[in-house]
Design a protein around this motif. Structure first.
Motif, PDB file in Angstrom:
ATOM      1  N   TYR A 110      22.589 131.348  48.086  1.00 39.00           N
ATOM      2  CA  TYR A 110      22.564 131.856  49.456  1.00 39.00           C
ATOM      3  C   TYR A 110      21.137 132.157  49.882  1.00 39.00           C
ATOM      4  O   TYR A 110      20.700 131.819  50.976  1.00 39.00           O
ATOM      5  CB  TYR A 110      23.415 133.115  49.585  1.00 39.00           C
ATOM      6  N   ILE A 111      20.414 132.833  48.968  1.00 40.75           N
ATOM      7  CA  ILE A 111      19.047 133.219  49.326  1.00 40.75           C
ATOM      8  C   ILE A 111      18.173 131.979  49.482  1.00 40.75           C
ATOM      9  O   ILE A 111      17.413 131.846  50.434  1.00 40.75           O
ATOM     10  CB  ILE A 111      18.471 134.181  48.280  1.00 40.75           C
ATOM     11  N   LEU A 112      18.313 131.050  48.536  1.00 42.85           N
ATOM     12  CA  LEU A 112      17.499 129.832  48.601  1.00 42.85           C
ATOM     13  C   LEU A 112      17.769 129.061  49.877  1.00 42.85           C
ATOM     14  O   LEU A 112      16.845 128.568  50.534  1.00 42.85           O
ATOM     15  CB  LEU A 112      17.788 128.940  47.392  1.00 42.85           C
ATOM     16  N   ALA A 113      19.042 128.982  50.217  1.00 44.14           N
ATOM     17  CA  ALA A 113      19.389 128.253  51.434  1.00 44.14           C
ATOM     18  C   ALA A 113      18.713 128.902  52.630  1.00 44.14           C
ATOM     19  O   ALA A 113      18.167 128.227  53.497  1.00 44.14           O
ATOM     20  CB  ALA A 113      20.893 128.248  51.619  1.00 44.14           C
ATOM     21  N   TYR A 114      18.705 130.230  52.630  1.00 44.92           N
ATOM     22  CA  TYR A 114      18.089 130.938  53.751  1.00 44.92           C
ATOM     23  C   TYR A 114      16.594 130.662  53.807  1.00 44.92           C
ATOM     24  O   TYR A 114      16.040 130.363  54.856  1.00 44.92           O
ATOM     25  CB  TYR A 114      18.349 132.438  53.632  1.00 44.92           C
ATOM     26  N   VAL A 115      15.954 130.766  52.622  1.00 49.82           N
ATOM     27  CA  VAL A 115      14.507 130.561  52.571  1.00 49.82           C
ATOM     28  C   VAL A 115      14.148 129.164  53.046  1.00 49.82           C
ATOM     29  O   VAL A 115      13.228 128.973  53.830  1.00 49.82           O
ATOM     30  CB  VAL A 115      13.985 130.792  51.133  1.00 49.82           C
ATOM     31  N   ARG A 116      14.918 128.192  52.572  1.00 49.91           N
ATOM     32  CA  ARG A 116      14.607 126.811  52.953  1.00 49.91           C
ATOM     33  C   ARG A 116      14.806 126.590  54.440  1.00 49.91           C
ATOM     34  O   ARG A 116      14.001 125.940  55.090  1.00 49.91           O
ATOM     35  CB  ARG A 116      15.495 125.858  52.175  1.00 49.91           C
ATOM     36  N   ALA A 117      15.884 127.154  54.951  1.00 51.38           N
ATOM     37  CA  ALA A 117      16.140 126.988  56.368  1.00 51.38           C
ATOM     38  C   ALA A 117      15.018 127.619  57.171  1.00 51.38           C
ATOM     39  O   ALA A 117      14.579 127.093  58.181  1.00 51.38           O
ATOM     40  CB  ALA A 117      17.476 127.605  56.731  1.00 51.38           C
ATOM     41  N   LYS A 118      14.517 128.758  56.676  1.00 55.25           N
ATOM     42  CA  LYS A 118      13.443 129.454  57.370  1.00 55.25           C
ATOM     43  C   LYS A 118      12.167 128.631  57.346  1.00 55.25           C
ATOM     44  O   LYS A 118      11.394 128.614  58.293  1.00 55.25           O
ATOM     45  CB  LYS A 118      13.221 130.810  56.701  1.00 55.25           C
ATOM     46  N   GLN A 119      11.958 127.956  56.216  1.00 54.23           N
ATOM     47  CA  GLN A 119      10.713 127.212  56.072  1.00 54.23           C
ATOM     48  C   GLN A 119      10.715 125.912  56.868  1.00 54.23           C
ATOM     49  O   GLN A 119       9.704 125.525  57.457  1.00 54.23           O
ATOM     50  CB  GLN A 119      10.486 126.913  54.597  1.00 54.23           C
ATOM     51  N   ALA A 120      11.882 125.254  56.859  1.00 52.51           N
ATOM     52  CA  ALA A 120      11.917 123.944  57.490  1.00 52.51           C
ATOM     53  C   ALA A 120      12.083 124.089  58.989  1.00 52.51           C
ATOM     54  O   ALA A 120      13.180 124.158  59.510  1.00 52.51           O
ATOM     55  CB  ALA A 120      13.064 123.128  56.906  1.00 52.51           C
ATOM     56  N   THR A 121      10.981 124.161  59.704  1.00 54.38           N
ATOM     57  CA  THR A 121      11.078 124.331  61.152  1.00 54.38           C
ATOM     58  C   THR A 121      10.884 123.008  61.857  1.00 54.38           C
ATOM     59  O   THR A 121      11.280 122.842  62.995  1.00 54.38           O
ATOM     60  CB  THR A 121      10.037 125.342  61.649  1.00 54.38           C
ATOM     61  N   ILE A 122      10.279 122.050  61.185  1.00 55.10           N
ATOM     62  CA  ILE A 122      10.040 120.746  61.800  1.00 55.10           C
ATOM     63  C   ILE A 122      11.027 119.755  61.184  1.00 55.10           C
ATOM     64  O   ILE A 122      11.456 119.908  60.058  1.00 55.10           O
ATOM     65  CB  ILE A 122       8.605 120.256  61.529  1.00 55.10           C
ATOM     66  N   GLY A 123      11.333 118.706  61.912  1.00 51.12           N
ATOM     67  CA  GLY A 123      12.226 117.685  61.394  1.00 51.12           C
ATOM     68  C   GLY A 123      13.624 118.244  61.279  1.00 51.12           C
ATOM     69  O   GLY A 123      14.055 119.064  62.063  1.00 51.12           O
ATOM     70  N   SER A 124      14.356 117.791  60.277  1.00 48.24           N
ATOM     71  CA  SER A 124      15.737 118.223  60.133  1.00 48.24           C
ATOM     72  C   SER A 124      15.823 119.537  59.379  1.00 48.24           C
ATOM     73  O   SER A 124      14.988 119.829  58.559  1.00 48.24           O
ATOM     74  CB  SER A 124      16.517 117.161  59.376  1.00 48.24           C
ATOM     75  N   ASN A 125      16.844 120.274  59.674  1.00 53.64           N
ATOM     76  CA  ASN A 125      17.001 121.560  59.004  1.00 53.64           C
ATOM     77  C   ASN A 125      18.067 121.501  57.921  1.00 53.64           C
ATOM     78  O   ASN A 125      19.021 120.762  58.020  1.00 53.64           O
ATOM     79  CB  ASN A 125      17.421 122.634  60.005  1.00 53.64           C
ATOM     80  N   ILE A 126      17.885 122.342  56.935  1.00 51.90           N
ATOM     81  CA  ILE A 126      18.942 122.506  55.953  1.00 51.90           C
ATOM     82  C   ILE A 126      19.939 123.505  56.517  1.00 51.90           C
ATOM     83  O   ILE A 126      19.555 124.588  56.942  1.00 51.90           O
ATOM     84  CB  ILE A 126      18.379 123.044  54.625  1.00 51.90           C
ATOM     85  N   GLU A 127      21.183 123.122  56.559  1.00 50.48           N
ATOM     86  CA  GLU A 127      22.209 124.048  57.033  1.00 50.48           C
ATOM     87  C   GLU A 127      22.712 124.897  55.873  1.00 50.48           C
ATOM     88  O   GLU A 127      22.774 126.107  55.967  1.00 50.48           O
ATOM     89  CB  GLU A 127      23.375 123.255  57.635  1.00 50.48           C
ATOM     90  N   THR A 128      23.076 124.237  54.812  1.00 48.52           N
ATOM     91  CA  THR A 128      23.488 124.977  53.618  1.00 48.52           C
ATOM     92  C   THR A 128      22.981 124.261  52.389  1.00 48.52           C
ATOM     93  O   THR A 128      22.665 123.077  52.412  1.00 48.52           O
ATOM     94  CB  THR A 128      25.026 125.055  53.502  1.00 48.52           C
ATOM     95  N   LEU A 129      22.923 124.997  51.297  1.00 43.50           N
ATOM     96  CA  LEU A 129      22.467 124.422  50.043  1.00 43.50           C
ATOM     97  C   LEU A 129      23.391 124.885  48.936  1.00 43.50           C
ATOM     98  O   LEU A 129      23.755 126.052  48.870  1.00 43.50           O
ATOM     99  CB  LEU A 129      21.049 124.891  49.770  1.00 43.50           C
ATOM    100  N   TYR A 130      23.833 123.966  48.121  1.00 42.01           N
ATOM    101  CA  TYR A 130      24.677 124.340  46.998  1.00 42.01           C
ATOM    102  C   TYR A 130      24.037 123.829  45.733  1.00 42.01           C
ATOM    103  O   TYR A 130      23.531 122.710  45.698  1.00 42.01           O
ATOM    104  CB  TYR A 130      26.075 123.745  47.138  1.00 42.01           C
ATOM    105  N   GLN A 131      24.070 124.655  44.712  1.00 34.96           N
ATOM    106  CA  GLN A 131      23.577 124.199  43.426  1.00 34.96           C
ATOM    107  C   GLN A 131      24.773 123.966  42.526  1.00 34.96           C
ATOM    108  O   GLN A 131      25.626 124.826  42.390  1.00 34.96           O
ATOM    109  CB  GLN A 131      22.646 125.236  42.826  1.00 34.96           C
ATOM    110  N   LEU A 132      24.839 122.771  41.958  1.00 36.69           N
ATOM    111  CA  LEU A 132      25.969 122.417  41.116  1.00 36.69           C
ATOM    112  C   LEU A 132      25.473 122.193  39.704  1.00 36.69           C
ATOM    113  O   LEU A 132      24.294 121.938  39.489  1.00 36.69           O
ATOM    114  CB  LEU A 132      26.615 121.129  41.627  1.00 36.69           C
TER     115      LEU A 132
END
Lengths: 494, 456
Positions: free
Chosen positions: B359-381
């Motif tokens: 959850y935290i990583l997904a948030y951080v990535r979404a926050k960082q990626a402001t240009i181009g496409s955004n990450i909506e969610t991230l799952y680690q499997l």
């Protein structure tokens, strides 16, 4: 034991030594000296050699503390040997042990020399001696960390093993960034000093050499009388920059970050400045009768206090001729040394602060046996491990000092010479008293004593433990075991 | 990947911090870790390239030293909910950082929305709640080892283990597409500890652990087709009455599943019985074999050990495997030995720390990626060895309008599905991605932050 990583680091360090050896090469082109050929051949072969050793990048780049210590001490030993090669090959210092002494003295920023006539050296070799000060001052591994990309946090152990002081912290979260900031501050100060010296009418060669020697708090001069013939302006510029290079570099970072209060509240910097002020005053009063003007008295006492306290070792006057009180203060300052995290040597002001606070605490616990008191500095509690390591450092320092003095004493020099020679080398200062005083040199000692000095200089620069660990039998068992098992790569979750 | 990292401060150097620090440092962020214990901070700075500050994270002096004024993100994950909230509140006063707090207590959890608004928190994370949600999803579909929802619940990523003699044994993925169904997409296969992002000619074997993406409906029909049971469980035994137990039991009881809770502490039993009147509470030590038999472990349809001790959970699961056919879900808190644990037959394993970290990583990535496409969610499997990332596609991206078979993707990258105007497309080579779509990428690479990263 991650032997592959140690090999990789040693390869990279060899390359760095090769690259910085190009600086005297430039100098030799300028002065059209044939010694340059020796330097350029050595330089290129070191770069090639280092490249070949470090060609394979190890998969596992983890460096635990023991690898950090071993890699650091081996780097310095190799570096010293490589540094001695051109000095020896040009024939300017024919004996290899003598050349090694000179090279170690350069890299460890001691500034002690076995040469009686420095001016006889070629410009190229003089430049090389100063360059070793420059790289030795901030440290070759810190440089390595600044230039190669690192992964994981374990490389901090390299910096810990090389940087002086009881605790080594980072300035910013990223290690590489920290190393870069340190080197930028360092180079910035060097450039500033070169400019100031150029303004004083010194030639480029003089300015650069003097600045390099000041920066590493080294002390190799390019004249036989060191800085004796410098003008009043030149002496003050060098003195002020010695003072600056002896300050903990965290201070400059705080200043750059505009956290002035935090900078000036560093107790180590305050104590450092206080010691300088008090010592200068006492010595100035003590030697007043030797000089005609007050200005010269203060100039010389200030300069000599700094040169010894920051462990630079330049000289403007023969302090061996001073009264006993002044000489004793100089002797004590030799042990004191500069701030932790600076380029200076010695035991370091911050260690003394901790030792004195520990002493106070122990006295308290005699009065109140159940008294519990934590040692604090700058409003922060100092961890018990740090306190312990400071005490152990003190003991180890004393033991090495005693053994070294004993070995050197067989030469039959008088007590002052023997003790001050060991003091001057183990604290990375340069000149001592009497037969190794500011106007003399270390050329008269035999090979055994010179090797002891070489060891002392390295031990002093690396703060003893990285070097001592090389003598620990368990280390070799460790190396043997991991060589046999071909180092099993740990399973990683990723 | 030399984008400028965020400046992140983490208060509380515990297990969650360990999981996220490793990942965040690798992604190039500047991390500062704050903890009251010198030893722990020292350990962190040794292991990861981050800075350490020793002190109380709720004091201004400590936060200032950690650089709160210029921080982009502030994460409080100490053991105490109250301290986390206080840290975030104070951090908010001095800097412009987005704040994330871990809050576990159910009493606060009821007021999560209020807390978030009033205290200006960017996110509240609750590992126990998230873990229990995941466990509940598994219990609703016990055949699966793991279920993650994607595209806001429109599709799921389901992990199953192929049993001996299953009809898929020896079949290639291409033939699966031809003969059985085209509505699912196999994203990753784990065999003997190795992970593969499979292509059409990959041959499945029994014992493989397969992750596939599908909609709920096609997933159920697919599982039925290959001979899996798709009924949810009707009753569950939970061991250990902690916070996660409360959240789980609450969800299960609401969907009409019987819950038996075995808890050794009498006071806690009484408390739980007030909170969960419908649950059966047994006040006893679950490591007592007789007691487990008496509680009906033989006939239970699901068995979920949720004690605070990993070893106990593992042993209980292994025992339950011996004596019953119950669906097992094992909670593991410490992640250090996940390689060893994954080799044991523990049924589904749930790592609350991973879930939180995701959850935290997904948030951080979404926050960082402001240009181009955004990450909506991230799952680690697969213990974070594989990442499934959901990107929303914005104008100007290089992959818009190109048939998928013509895209030059990196190795070990798979386009899982395209979520186009409320419908989920399991893509074939001729499909194209359009602006406004959401795309799921499955990959063994780490650190992707925008859709362009999948291209060579």
């Amino acid at each position: 034991m991650n032997i592959a990583m140690i090999r990789y680091i040693l390869g990279k360090v060899t390359m760095i030594v090769g690259v910085i050896m190009l600086i005297p090469c430039i100098c030799s082109v300028w002065y059209r000296e044939k010694e340059g050929i020796v330097y350029i051949i050595t330089s290129l072969s070191l770069i090639l050699f280092g490249f070949l050793i470090s060609m394979l990048k190890p998969k596992n780049t983890t460096i635990y503390l023991k690898e950090g210590l071993v890699a650091t001490s081996l780097s310095w030993i190799f570096m010293s040997i490589f540094g001695a090669i051109p000095l020896c090959l040009t024939g300017e210092i024919p004996g290899f042990i003598d050349a090694l002494f000179e090279s170690v003295s350069g890299f460890t920023t001691t500034g002690a020399s076995i040469l009686s006539d420095v001016e006889a050296l070629s410009h190229t070799s003089l430049m090389w001696r100063s360059t070793t000060h420059l790289i030795g001052g901030m440290g070759v591994l810190v440089f390595l960390l600044a230039v190669i990309p690192t992964k994981g946090g374990s490389q901090v152990n390299l910096m810990k093993a090389e940087s002086p002081g009881p605790t080594v912290g980072k300035l910013v979260p990223k290690l590489r960034q920290t190393a870069k900031i340190l080197y930028l501050i360092y180079i910035g100060l060097v450039v500033l000093e070169i400019i100031f010296l150029l303004c004083g009418g010194y030639t480029l060669f003089e300015s650069v050499n003097t600045a390099f020697a000041t920066a590493g708090t080294g002390g190799f001069g390019i004249k036989n009388d060191s800085l004796g013939s410098f003008s009043l302006y030149g002496k003050w510029v060098v003195a002020v920059f010695m003072l600056l290079f002896g300050v903990n570099f965290n201070f400059y970072y705080f200043i750059i970050m505009r956290q002035f209060r935090k900078g000036f509240e560093m107790s180590e910097v305050r104590v450092y400045l206080a010691i300088i002020a008090v010592s200068t005053t006492i010595i100035a009063i003590n030697i007043r009768h030797l000089y005609e003007s007050l200005g010269l008295t203060i100039t010389d006492s200030f300069f000599q206090v700094l040169t010894v306290m920051t462990t630079t070792g330049f000289s403007t006057t023969d302090f061996d001729l001073w009264p006993t009180t002044s000489k004793l203060i100089m002797f004590l300052l030799m042990f004191c040394g500069a701030c932790a995290g600076s380029t200076g040597g010695g035991i370091k002001v911050s260690r003394f602060i901790i030792i004195i606070k520990t002493l106070k605490k122990e006295m308290n616990s005699l009065l109140h046996p159940k008294n519990i008191k934590k040692i604090q500095s700058d409003g922060k509690t100092i961890d018990h491990d740090t306190v312990r390591s400071v005490n152990v450092y003190f003991v180890a320092f004393t033991v090495i000092f005693v053994i070294s003095s004993l070995i050197v004493s067989f030469e039959g020099y008088n007590l002052t010479t023997t003790l001050s020679a060991v003091t001057a080398t183990i604290n990375n200062i340069g000149p001592g008293f009497d037969a190794v005083g500011p106007t003399c040199n270390f050329g008269g000692f035999n090979i055994l004593s010179k090797l002891v000095f070489v060891f002392d200089m390295l031990a002093g620069r690396l703060e003893i433990f990285p070097l001592l660990i090389l003598f620990h039998p368990l280390l070799y068992k460790n190396i043997y075991a991991s060589a046999k098992n071909d180092y099993i790569e740990p399973i990683r979750s990723k | 990947m030399s984008k400028n990292g965020l400046k992140i401060i983490i208060v509380g150097a515990g297990k969650i911090a360990r999981t996220i620090v490793a990942q965040l440092v690798e992604e190039g962020h500047d991390l500062t870790i704050v903890d009251i214990s010198y030893d722990v901070v020292e350990e962190f700075t040794q292991a990861y390239d981050c800075m350490g500050v020793v002190g109380n994270g709720a004091t201004y002096a400590t936060l200032k030293e950690a650089g709160i004024e210029t921080a982009d993100l502030f994460i409080a994950v100490t053991a105490s909910d109250e301290l986390n909230l206080l840290c975030c509140t104070i951090a908010k006063q001095f800097g412009d950082a987005a704040t994330i707090a871990r809050v576990r207590n159910p009493e606060y959890n009821r007021e999560v929305g209020y807390l978030r608004d009033k205290l200006g928190l960017a996110m509240i994370i609750n590992p126990e709640l998230e873990a229990s949600k995941e466990i509940a999803r598994i219990l609703f579909l016990p055949t699966a080892l793991e279920i993650n929802s994607f595209a806001h619940g429109h599709a799921e990523l389901i992990k199953i283990r192929l049993p001996e003699g299953n009809m898929l044994d020896g079949k290639s993925i291409a033939s699966l597409g031809k003969n059985i169904t085209n509505d699912i997409l196999i994203c990753a296969v784990e065999r003997n500890g190795d992970l593969v992002i499979p292509h059409g000619d990959f041959i499945l074997q029994s014992g493989d652990i397969i992750s596939f993406a599908a909609t709920r409906k096609s997933c159920l029909s697919f599982l039925k087709m290959i001979g899996f049971n798709t009924k949810g469980v009707r009753d569950t035994i939970i061991v250990g009455g902690g916070i996660a137990c409360y959240y789980l039991a609450d969800q299960l009881l609401r969907s009409g599943i019987d819950v038996k809770i075995i808890e050794s502490d009498t006071a806690r039993c009484e408390e739980l019985s007030e909170l969960l009147p419908k649950a059966t509470l047994i006040n006893a030590d679950a490591t007592d074999k007789e007691l487990l038999l008496e509680a009906g472990i033989h006939n239970a349809q699901a068995f979920v050990p949720l004690t605070g001790i990993d070893e106990e959970n593992i042993v209980l699961s292994l025992y339950a495997r011996e004596v019953s056919n119950a669906k097992l879900v094992t909670k593991i808190t410490r992640i250090t030995f996940s390689e060893v644990i994954s080799r044991l037959d523990l049924g589904s394993v749930v790592y609350p720390k991973y879930i939180t970290a995701e959850y935290i990583l997904a948030y951080v990535r979404a926050k960082q990626a402001t240009i181009g496409s955004n990450i909506e969610t991230l799952y680690q499997l697969f213990d974070s060895r594989v990442e499934a990332l959901e990107f929303s596609i914005h104008e100007g991206s290089a992959i818009i309008g190109v048939p998928l078979k013509e895209l030059k993707l990196k190795k070990d990258v798979l386009i899982g599905f395209i979520y186009h105007k409320d419908t989920v497309i399991i893509p074939s080579g001729n499909d194209i991605i359009q602006e406004g779509d959401n795309v799921l990428i499955v990959t063994t690479h780490h650190g992707f932050t925008e859709i362009g990263d999948v291209l060579q």
